[in-house]
Design a protein around this motif. Sequence first.
Motif, PDB file in Angstrom:
ATOM      1  N   SER A  71      88.501  67.796   9.066  1.00  0.00           N
ATOM      2  CA  SER A  71      89.709  68.105   8.294  1.00  0.00           C
ATOM      3  C   SER A  71      90.970  67.633   8.999  1.00  0.00           C
ATOM      4  O   SER A  71      91.986  67.365   8.357  1.00  0.00           O
ATOM      5  CB  SER A  71      89.793  69.618   8.031  1.00  0.00           C
ATOM      6  OG  SER A  71      89.750  70.337   9.256  1.00  0.00           O
TER       7      SER A  71
ATOM      8  N   THR B 239      93.453  65.151  10.435  1.00  0.00           N
ATOM      9  CA  THR B 239      93.715  63.755  10.066  1.00  0.00           C
ATOM     10  C   THR B 239      93.536  62.801  11.236  1.00  0.00           C
ATOM     11  O   THR B 239      92.955  61.712  11.090  1.00  0.00           O
ATOM     12  CB  THR B 239      95.139  63.601   9.505  1.00  0.00           C
ATOM     13  OG1 THR B 239      95.299  64.497   8.403  1.00  0.00           O
ATOM     14  CG2 THR B 239      95.383  62.186   9.027  1.00  0.00           C
TER      15      THR B 239
ATOM     16  N   ASN C  30      90.822  59.795  11.374  1.00  0.00           N
ATOM     17  CA  ASN C  30      91.171  58.384  11.570  1.00  0.00           C
ATOM     18  C   ASN C  30      90.443  57.783  12.764  1.00  0.00           C
ATOM     19  O   ASN C  30      90.069  56.607  12.752  1.00  0.00           O
ATOM     20  CB  ASN C  30      92.689  58.248  11.743  1.00  0.00           C
ATOM     21  CG  ASN C  30      93.435  58.509  10.451  1.00  0.00           C
ATOM     22  OD1 ASN C  30      92.891  58.339   9.363  1.00  0.00           O
ATOM     23  ND2 ASN C  30      94.689  58.928  10.568  1.00  0.00           N
TER      24      ASN C  30
ATOM     25  N   SER D 193      92.492  60.742   0.389  1.00  0.00           N
ATOM     26  CA  SER D 193      92.588  61.995   1.149  1.00  0.00           C
ATOM     27  C   SER D 193      91.703  63.039   0.486  1.00  0.00           C
ATOM     28  O   SER D 193      91.408  62.961  -0.709  1.00  0.00           O
ATOM     29  CB  SER D 193      94.039  62.477   1.199  1.00  0.00           C
ATOM     30  OG  SER D 193      94.532  62.669  -0.121  1.00  0.00           O
TER      31      SER D 193
ATOM     32  N   ASN E 212      91.076  67.006  -0.407  1.00  0.00           N
ATOM     33  CA  ASN E 212      91.717  68.305  -0.586  1.00  0.00           C
ATOM     34  C   ASN E 212      91.134  69.315   0.387  1.00  0.00           C
ATOM     35  O   ASN E 212      89.921  69.325   0.648  1.00  0.00           O
ATOM     36  CB  ASN E 212      91.513  68.775  -2.037  1.00  0.00           C
ATOM     37  CG  ASN E 212      92.381  69.967  -2.377  1.00  0.00           C
ATOM     38  OD1 ASN E 212      92.253  71.034  -1.781  1.00  0.00           O
ATOM     39  ND2 ASN E 212      93.261  69.789  -3.351  1.00  0.00           N
ATOM     40  N   LYS E 213      92.002  70.185   0.938  1.00  0.00           N
ATOM     41  CA  LYS E 213      91.541  71.181   1.916  1.00  0.00           C
ATOM     42  C   LYS E 213      90.525  72.150   1.323  1.00  0.00           C
ATOM     43  O   LYS E 213      89.780  72.798   2.064  1.00  0.00           O
ATOM     44  CB  LYS E 213      92.742  71.940   2.476  1.00  0.00           C
ATOM     45  CG  LYS E 213      93.657  71.089   3.349  1.00  0.00           C
ATOM     46  CD  LYS E 213      94.785  71.912   3.935  1.00  0.00           C
ATOM     47  CE  LYS E 213      95.671  71.073   4.834  1.00  0.00           C
ATOM     48  NZ  LYS E 213      96.788  71.861   5.419  1.00  0.00           N
TER      49      LYS E 213
END
Length: 465
Positions: free
Chosen positions: A374, A376, A380, A394, A396-397
């Motif tokens: 979760s 970022t 990456n 992206s 969604n949480k």
Amino acid sequence: MNRLIMITNKQKLLILAISVIFIILSAALISMLEFPKTKINDIPTKPQNLSGSQKDNKRLKEILSSIVPGDNKILYEDDFRKTSSSKNPAGTLDVRPANIQNSGDSLSYDTIYSDEEYLRPIYVNSWKQAYYRGWLYLPRKLIYARHNLFAYTGNSANILDIEGELGFYPNISIDNENYLNFLIYDFDLENAVKRGNRIVFFGKPLKKGVQIVSIKKEDINNYENYNNIIVQLCTPAGYELDYQNIALGNTGKTPEDYGIDDDTVLTYSENNSDLTKQNVRLRQELTHYISDSSQEIYFQQNGGYQTSDVLDTNIDLEEAFNSSKPLGHKLLYNNLKYKSPVYHPDWKKNYDLEWCYLPRKIYLNMKEIFVLPSDTDVLNDLYGELGFFEKSPSINKKNAGFFIKNFSVDSVHLFENNIIVTGTPCRKGVQIISIPKTTLAKNTDFAVRLVTKDLCEIDADVLKN
């Protein structure tokens, strides 16, 4: 009688002339050796007697230069497990599930080596010791990591390199003259079938184990007339798990360049103190590529880079699937033509972020499914390590995301603390899917299992909810 005497004299004259020419050429050669002409651009001769620091410096630089390619090109794997700068080398095909169980002929084989408890290493110290043979070359390490099926080919030197690059030493004699020999990881071999120049091994994937099976060449009809042999590893229903194309005879390909350049490793500082400091920096840099331990590191789905024991539990997949409930999933990214690189220049640029660390790279390339973090920055980094630099959505949480290589997803099911992702294995491709977390129990570890349509588990990861 005079005729005979005349021929003999001619022979004597010929011998004398040859002797004179030989003496003249020898004298000229000796003169060149004793008084060589000096050119401005002549490369200095390599020092024969190196100090301890110089020997250390030379070895460290050679090891580092043998790991990554010299050119800043993205490299891919071709059909014969060589590196290529083309995403789609000639002959690359997506293979449908094998269907020769009924149309092919049964093929007998002998198991000449077996170890059911064997775990593959993702680092062994012998790779560092044999760097000059290319055993540390990053693209090759990733190519080997992606396969569970290996054909023994060539002479004893080839066999040494196959086993050396795998870190696998069975200590048995391999007869490549009369037999085709195959090394198979993580597989319960049930039967083999042949048709033409194609051999298919059927069975079920396992989480550990290794075996070597041997097939008589005379059992392959018209073997001597084929240019290559196609070998596949398939599930009982014929879904391909791995393959290898074996070129028979000379393929015309040149050996790969592992990047060792003597011109760059023989430049020394006149200051011994400077050289010692440089060696310290080189050792530090090397730890970003390989382990500084002499201990082997092994691949385990629930070890090394996992922190959960949820994968230790074995389940009956057929019973679990039949008792499961479907989970709705969204396909966020879908490119079944995507080909994962075996080298990306950005890995070297970010070597200090462990993007070039061999045990980690090998581990990642042994896997097909990844639970996406979760965070970022961590996400990456994972994409970077995988060489995936495509524009991706992206997540969604409220959802959990999965990155899946070489697989086409059909459905997702939930059984207790198991998330079962079913579909069809492919030779290439990437999909990113998401599922809602609302249906998952909180504060629970879930085993995310990648499963073929005939319910064979080919990979797994952990989702911490």
